[in-house]
Design a protein around this motif. Structure first.
Motif, PDB file in Angstrom:
ATOM      1  N   LYS A 124      40.108  41.441  40.689  1.00 42.32           N
ATOM      2  CA  LYS A 124      38.734  41.620  41.148  1.00 42.32           C
ATOM      3  C   LYS A 124      38.049  42.744  40.379  1.00 42.32           C
ATOM      4  N   VAL A 125      38.766  43.836  40.136  1.00 38.51           N
ATOM      5  CA  VAL A 125      38.218  44.963  39.363  1.00 38.51           C
ATOM      6  C   VAL A 125      37.860  44.501  37.955  1.00 38.51           C
ATOM      7  N   SER A 126      38.747  43.730  37.353  1.00 37.11           N
ATOM      8  CA  SER A 126      38.492  43.220  36.004  1.00 37.11           C
ATOM      9  C   SER A 126      37.250  42.338  35.981  1.00 37.11           C
ATOM     10  N   LEU A 177      39.350  50.741  43.376  1.00 37.58           N
ATOM     11  CA  LEU A 177      40.327  51.584  42.680  1.00 37.58           C
ATOM     12  C   LEU A 177      40.950  52.641  43.586  1.00 37.58           C
ATOM     13  N   THR A 178      40.258  52.977  44.664  1.00 36.28           N
ATOM     14  CA  THR A 178      40.788  53.996  45.579  1.00 36.28           C
ATOM     15  C   THR A 178      41.635  53.388  46.700  1.00 36.28           C
ATOM     16  N   LYS A 179      41.703  52.053  46.756  1.00 40.33           N
ATOM     17  CA  LYS A 179      42.501  51.394  47.793  1.00 40.33           C
ATOM     18  C   LYS A 179      43.990  51.537  47.493  1.00 40.33           C
ATOM     19  N   LYS A 200      47.739  42.935  42.803  1.00 43.58           N
ATOM     20  CA  LYS A 200      47.360  42.061  41.696  1.00 43.58           C
ATOM     21  C   LYS A 200      45.981  41.460  41.943  1.00 43.58           C
ATOM     22  N   SER A 201      45.713  41.103  43.183  1.00 40.13           N
ATOM     23  CA  SER A 201      44.418  40.527  43.544  1.00 40.13           C
ATOM     24  C   SER A 201      43.292  41.548  43.324  1.00 40.13           C
ATOM     25  N   LYS A 261      31.345  41.974  34.525  1.00 41.06           N
ATOM     26  CA  LYS A 261      29.946  41.775  34.901  1.00 41.06           C
ATOM     27  C   LYS A 261      29.113  43.016  34.573  1.00 41.06           C
ATOM     28  N   ALA A 262      29.656  44.185  34.920  1.00 43.00           N
ATOM     29  CA  ALA A 262      28.938  45.436  34.667  1.00 43.00           C
ATOM     30  C   ALA A 262      28.763  45.681  33.170  1.00 43.00           C
ATOM     31  N   ASN A 263      29.813  45.407  32.403  1.00 41.01           N
ATOM     32  CA  ASN A 263      29.735  45.612  30.956  1.00 41.01           C
ATOM     33  C   ASN A 263      28.731  44.674  30.305  1.00 41.01           C
ATOM     34  N   ASN A 264      28.667  43.443  30.775  1.00 45.47           N
ATOM     35  CA  ASN A 264      27.693  42.490  30.234  1.00 45.47           C
ATOM     36  C   ASN A 264      26.267  42.956  30.504  1.00 45.47           C
TER      37      ASN A 264
END
Length: 215
Positions: A98-100, A83-85, A93-94, A105-108
């Motif tokens: 990747k963030v999504s 997010l800081t990039k 978009k890439s 994964k983290a939310n699961n």
């Protein structure tokens, strides 16, 4: 943070309800702490473990270990770095994709952790404290009167739609986050140009064509 938020929805009987949620008073916050303590000790008496004890049991069985917590922290670290990039175009978009992916994964993993620890005394007590504040701060939007006269009255509520929406709106409001559920009035306005207008046209009496006058 806003002092009050108004929302409308349909209850289980398909009736429009218009509620508001406000900030709790200092007295209500103090009383909610009492409800937390009462619920915590009651949970212990019923045999529910504390979060620490439950954590040891889960760790010993391999259901949830420190490695799982570390995995969540690593995912959060990677998300923060992405997010800081400073990226643009196709690369942006890439990165967003990747963030999504990492957030899912983290939310699961968080959901899995919450499902395990929801059975500890602290979790039950936190739910009781939250419900107490919901019962205090939820009011009828037009009159300003409390929807439930007290916590006991709230506990007797049988309408699941009311309980869900009141709790959801309290959590969003208390965390200063906008609600993602549209109000009933907003949905009606969106339908106005087509469905509602068509319905009105059907309701209007059909006029018979005027007969031509004959001499």
């Amino acid at each position: 943070m806003e002092d009050k938020r108004i929302y409308s929805f349909l209850n289980s009987d398909n009736e429009v309800m218009k509620f508001s949620v406000r900030k709790p008073t200092n007295k209500e916050i103090e009383d909610s702490d009492v409800e937390y303590s009462k619920a915590f000790f009651k949970a212990l008496q019923k045999g529910l473990p504390t979060r620490m004890v439950l954590g040891k049991v889960l760790n010993a069985s391999g259901s949830w270990t420190q490695d799982n917590d570390n995995e969540i922290e690593e995912l959060e670290r990677q998300i923060s770095l992405l997010l800081t990039k400073d990226v643009k175009g196709k690369e942006k978009k890439s990165v967003e994709e990747k963030v999504s992916e990492l957030e899912n994964k983290a939310n699961n993993l968080r959901r899995m952790r919450n499902s395990y620890f929801s059975h500890c005394a602290e979790s039950v007590a936190s739910d009781a404290q939250r419900d107490y504040l919901v019962s205090c701060t939820t009011e009828y939007a037009e009159s300003g009167e409390r929807v439930w006269k007290d916590y006991e009255d709230f506990a007797k509520e049988e309408d699941g739609a009311i309980l869900f929406r009141a709790t959801y709106e309290y959590l969003m409001f208390s965390n200063n986050v906008p609600s993602n559920i549209p109000n009933v009035e907003e949905e009606t306005e969106k339908k106005e140009p087509s469905e509602v207008v068509a319905a009105k046209e059907v309701e209007e009496p059909i006029k018979e064509p005027e007969k031509e006058k004959t001499e």
